[in-house]
Motif scaffolding. Structure first.
Motif, PDB file in Angstrom:
ATOM      1  N   GLU A  54       0.802  -1.271  -0.128  1.00  9.29           N
ATOM      2  CA  GLU A  54       0.217  -0.035  -0.019  1.00  9.29           C
ATOM      3  C   GLU A  54       0.989   1.357   0.069  1.00  9.29           C
ATOM      4  O   GLU A  54       1.959   1.209   0.331  1.00  9.29           O
ATOM      5  N   LYS A  55       0.210   2.188  -0.657  1.00 12.18           N
ATOM      6  CA  LYS A  55       1.279   3.445  -0.534  1.00 12.18           C
ATOM      7  C   LYS A  55       0.745   4.393   0.631  1.00 12.18           C
ATOM      8  O   LYS A  55      -0.487   4.743   0.964  1.00 12.18           O
ATOM      9  N   ALA A  56       1.796   4.928   1.419  1.00 12.92           N
ATOM     10  CA  ALA A  56       1.538   5.399   2.539  1.00 12.92           C
ATOM     11  C   ALA A  56       2.595   6.776   2.723  1.00 12.92           C
ATOM     12  O   ALA A  56       3.764   6.419   2.435  1.00 12.92           O
ATOM     13  N   GLN A  57       1.968   7.790   2.679  1.00 10.20           N
ATOM     14  CA  GLN A  57       2.740   9.103   2.523  1.00 10.20           C
ATOM     15  C   GLN A  57       3.882   9.052   1.348  1.00 10.20           C
ATOM     16  O   GLN A  57       4.912   9.328   1.356  1.00 10.20           O
ATOM     17  N   GLY A  58       3.404   8.531   0.187  1.00 12.96           N
ATOM     18  CA  GLY A  58       4.237   8.682  -1.100  1.00 12.96           C
ATOM     19  C   GLY A  58       5.161   7.468  -1.075  1.00 12.96           C
ATOM     20  O   GLY A  58       6.114   7.227  -2.103  1.00 12.96           O
ATOM     21  N   ARG A  59       5.197   6.595  -0.054  1.00 12.23           N
ATOM     22  CA  ARG A  59       6.052   5.423  -0.079  1.00 12.23           C
ATOM     23  C   ARG A  59       5.436   4.167  -0.278  1.00 12.23           C
ATOM     24  O   ARG A  59       4.049   4.062   0.085  1.00 12.23           O
ATOM     25  N   LEU A  60       5.887   3.130  -0.853  1.00 10.62           N
ATOM     26  CA  LEU A  60       5.416   1.739  -0.740  1.00 10.62           C
ATOM     27  C   LEU A  60       5.580   1.005   0.647  1.00 10.62           C
ATOM     28  O   LEU A  60       6.668   0.957   0.754  1.00 10.62           O
ATOM     29  N   ALA A  61       4.491   0.622   1.195  1.00 10.69           N
ATOM     30  CA  ALA A  61       4.632  -0.091   2.244  1.00 10.69           C
ATOM     31  C   ALA A  61       3.835  -1.445   2.371  1.00 10.69           C
ATOM     32  O   ALA A  61       2.757  -1.651   1.931  1.00 10.69           O
ATOM     33  N   PRO A  62       4.849  -2.552   3.024  1.00  8.29           N
ATOM     34  CA  PRO A  62       4.144  -3.924   2.921  1.00  8.29           C
ATOM     35  C   PRO A  62       3.147  -3.903   3.917  1.00  8.29           C
ATOM     36  O   PRO A  62       3.223  -3.487   5.088  1.00  8.29           O
ATOM     37  N   THR A  63       2.108  -5.000   3.530  1.00  6.08           N
ATOM     38  CA  THR A  63       0.959  -5.144   4.378  1.00  6.08           C
ATOM     39  C   THR A  63       1.430  -6.131   5.424  1.00  6.08           C
ATOM     40  O   THR A  63       2.468  -6.881   5.351  1.00  6.08           O
ATOM     41  N   LEU A  64       0.688  -6.557   6.549  1.00  5.22           N
ATOM     42  CA  LEU A  64       0.832  -7.861   7.310  1.00  5.22           C
ATOM     43  C   LEU A  64       1.120  -8.818   6.425  1.00  5.22           C
ATOM     44  O   LEU A  64       1.871  -9.748   6.779  1.00  5.22           O
ATOM     45  N   HIS A  65       0.050  -9.376   5.300  1.00  6.60           N
ATOM     46  CA  HIS A  65       0.362 -10.372   4.567  1.00  6.60           C
ATOM     47  C   HIS A  65       1.698 -10.185   3.889  1.00  6.60           C
ATOM     48  O   HIS A  65       2.340 -11.387   3.794  1.00  6.60           O
ATOM     49  N   ALA A  66       1.870  -9.184   3.841  1.00  6.95           N
ATOM     50  CA  ALA A  66       3.432  -9.337   2.801  1.00  6.95           C
ATOM     51  C   ALA A  66       4.782  -9.582   3.702  1.00  6.95           C
ATOM     52  O   ALA A  66       5.296 -10.177   3.363  1.00  6.95           O
ATOM     53  N   HIS A  67       4.454  -9.161   4.805  1.00  3.66           N
ATOM     54  CA  HIS A  67       5.547  -9.469   5.922  1.00  3.66           C
ATOM     55  C   HIS A  67       5.540 -10.883   6.200  1.00  3.66           C
ATOM     56  O   HIS A  67       6.526 -11.526   6.149  1.00  3.66           O
ATOM     57  N   GLU A  68       4.051 -11.681   6.132  1.00  9.71           N
ATOM     58  CA  GLU A  68       3.963 -12.894   6.462  1.00  9.71           C
ATOM     59  C   GLU A  68       4.851 -13.727   5.095  1.00  9.71           C
ATOM     60  O   GLU A  68       5.244 -14.591   5.357  1.00  9.71           O
ATOM     61  N   LEU A  69       4.484 -13.385   4.172  1.00  9.87           N
ATOM     62  CA  LEU A  69       4.991 -14.194   2.844  1.00  9.87           C
ATOM     63  C   LEU A  69       6.471 -13.927   2.687  1.00  9.87           C
ATOM     64  O   LEU A  69       7.166 -14.760   2.349  1.00  9.87           O
ATOM     65  N   TYR A  70       6.885 -12.527   3.113  1.00  6.28           N
ATOM     66  CA  TYR A  70       8.152 -12.520   2.966  1.00  6.28           C
ATOM     67  C   TYR A  70       9.200 -13.353   3.742  1.00  6.28           C
ATOM     68  O   TYR A  70      10.158 -13.867   3.416  1.00  6.28           O
ATOM     69  N   ASP A  71       8.670 -13.641   5.003  1.00  2.00           N
ATOM     70  CA  ASP A  71       9.365 -14.607   5.862  1.00  2.00           C
ATOM     71  C   ASP A  71       9.519 -16.095   5.352  1.00  2.00           C
ATOM     72  O   ASP A  71      10.496 -16.573   5.064  1.00  2.00           O
ATOM     73  N   THR A  72       8.544 -16.348   4.663  1.00  3.70           N
ATOM     74  CA  THR A  72       8.543 -17.620   4.042  1.00  3.70           C
ATOM     75  C   THR A  72       9.388 -17.776   2.515  1.00  3.70           C
ATOM     76  O   THR A  72      10.311 -18.447   2.310  1.00  3.70           O
ATOM     77  N   VAL A  73       9.268 -16.678   1.896  1.00  4.17           N
ATOM     78  CA  VAL A  73       9.870 -16.416   0.506  1.00  4.17           C
ATOM     79  C   VAL A  73      11.319 -16.322   0.628  1.00  4.17           C
ATOM     80  O   VAL A  73      12.320 -16.986   0.171  1.00  4.17           O
ATOM     81  N   SER A  74      11.821 -15.567   1.788  1.00  6.25           N
ATOM     82  CA  SER A  74      13.100 -15.397   2.229  1.00  6.25           C
ATOM     83  C   SER A  74      13.884 -16.643   2.604  1.00  6.25           C
ATOM     84  O   SER A  74      14.950 -16.743   2.200  1.00  6.25           O
ATOM     85  N   ARG A  75      13.286 -17.294   3.321  1.00  5.14           N
ATOM     86  CA  ARG A  75      13.675 -18.516   3.734  1.00  5.14           C
ATOM     87  C   ARG A  75      13.996 -19.478   2.551  1.00  5.14           C
ATOM     88  O   ARG A  75      14.855 -20.254   2.555  1.00  5.14           O
ATOM     89  N   ALA A  76      12.862 -19.566   1.728  1.00  4.36           N
ATOM     90  CA  ALA A  76      13.104 -20.634   0.463  1.00  4.36           C
ATOM     91  C   ALA A  76      13.927 -20.177  -0.227  1.00  4.36           C
ATOM     92  O   ALA A  76      14.801 -20.912  -0.787  1.00  4.36           O
ATOM     93  N   PHE A  77      14.221 -18.781  -0.769  1.00  2.00           N
ATOM     94  CA  PHE A  77      15.081 -18.291  -1.613  1.00  2.00           C
ATOM     95  C   PHE A  77      16.618 -18.612  -1.210  1.00  2.00           C
ATOM     96  O   PHE A  77      17.440 -18.848  -1.753  1.00  2.00           O
ATOM     97  N   GLY A  78      16.551 -18.428   0.309  1.00  2.00           N
ATOM     98  CA  GLY A  78      17.758 -18.437   1.022  1.00  2.00           C
ATOM     99  C   GLY A  78      18.394 -19.769   0.998  1.00  2.00           C
ATOM    100  O   GLY A  78      19.415 -20.050   0.588  1.00  2.00           O
ATOM    101  N   SER A  79      17.731 -20.653   1.123  1.00  2.00           N
ATOM    102  CA  SER A  79      17.730 -22.202   1.145  1.00  2.00           C
ATOM    103  C   SER A  79      18.437 -22.453  -0.555  1.00  2.00           C
ATOM    104  O   SER A  79      19.366 -23.110  -0.850  1.00  2.00           O
TER     105      SER A  79
END
Length: 301
Positions: A54-79
């Protein structure tokens, strides 16, 4: 639970946008156009049925769901990245390749490979074939071949002298012992190695030279490889001739039982072969030393 997986492009675009905080910066990092990133994020949000940024004060901000997805994606891509780096480095390591028979490769060479790799600082690759002609056509660094030590164009050192004895699984050995020790009960098979070139000691040769008056069975199982003969003996299919230098660990571990103290030997054996000058190199001599632990007689060729 759905088994549908989001596209790899979408997940990769999401990871970069999450880290950069910008579609434009993410596009630059991935070397694509900004609309391509926007499209991948839109498709991913539609697939997951949620908003990721979502855009907040002219910046792109991740949602709560984005934080959750990133935790999984980063671990998978890291492996994935860790494994990929490991494979890339492995491909850069030098490799020592050895060609030999399946039986030698399985029961004698394979336990020595970790020590060989450690001492040489290289990866080890083993190629197994049954026939000598096929083995010696393989483009490898060295070979382990059975014979008398004479191979024109090669240097050879003896690894294992041919010395054979009958062996069987503990169950079969117990049945033979109960029948008198040198009488094989009816129903137990003799495992023979097919040898049209008469390279190895046969059951007839062993029986002729053995001290005990062995009565061998008529029931036979014929195979074309010593490793398969040993495998059948290990499974209780019958009794096989075992090369003492190869099966010491199996006897010591009581997987196989030596049925007779009579050991029959010949002038043949298993030799380590290399191209001319192989044993004059540090690498060639070290391979021999690691495999044997002591010096053997040089082959004549």
């Amino acid at each position: 639970m759905s088994r549908q997986t989001p596209t790899l492009k979408g997940l990769r675009a999401f990871e970069e946008v999450y880290l950069c905080g910008s579609y434009t910066k993410a596009a630059k990092a991935l070397n694509v156009q900004q609309p391509a990133i926007s499209y991948q994020i839109k498709r991913l949000e539609e697939d997951l049925e949620t908003t990721l940024f979502e855009k907040a004060q002219g910046r792109l901000a991740p949602t709560l769901h984005a934080h959750e997805l990133y935790d999984t994606v980063s671990r998978a891509f890291g492996s994935i990245r860790k494994t990929a780096d490991k494979l890339r480095q492995a491909d850069k390591l030098p490799t020592i390749s050895i060609a030999t028979y399946p039986g030698i490769g399985t029961y004698w060479l394979s336990p020595r490979l970790p020590n060989l790799s450690e001492n040489l600082g290289v990866r080890t690759k083993v190629v197994t074939l049954v026939k000598n002609d096929d083995l010696l056509r393989e483009e490898v660094d060295c070979w382990i071949v059975f014979g008398k030590g004479v191979w024109p164009g090669f240097d050879a050192k003896l690894l294992i002298q041919e010395e054979v004895c009958p062996v069987a699984s503990p169950v079969v050995a117990q049945q033979i012992s109960a029948a008198g020790g040198n009488i094989v009960p009816e129903g137990i098979a003799l495992i023979e190695q097919e040898d049209p070139e008469n390279r190895w000691l046969s059951w007839d040769a062993w029986q002729d030279q053995a001290q005990g008056n062995w009565q061998l069975p008529d029931k036979r199982i014929v195979v074309n490889d010593h490793g398969l003969a040993l495998h059948l003996a290990l499974t209780g299919a019958g009794l096989a001739l075992g090369w003492v230098g190869i099966i010491q660990d199996l006897i010591k571990g009581q997987s196989l039982v030596q049925l007779s103290p009579d050991l029959v030997t010949s002038k043949s054996g298993y030799w380590l072969l290399g191209p001319r000058g192989f044993f004059e190199t540090v690498e060639g001599q070290r391979i021999f030393d690691v495999l044997t632990g002591h010096h053997q007689v040089d082959g004549q060729d």
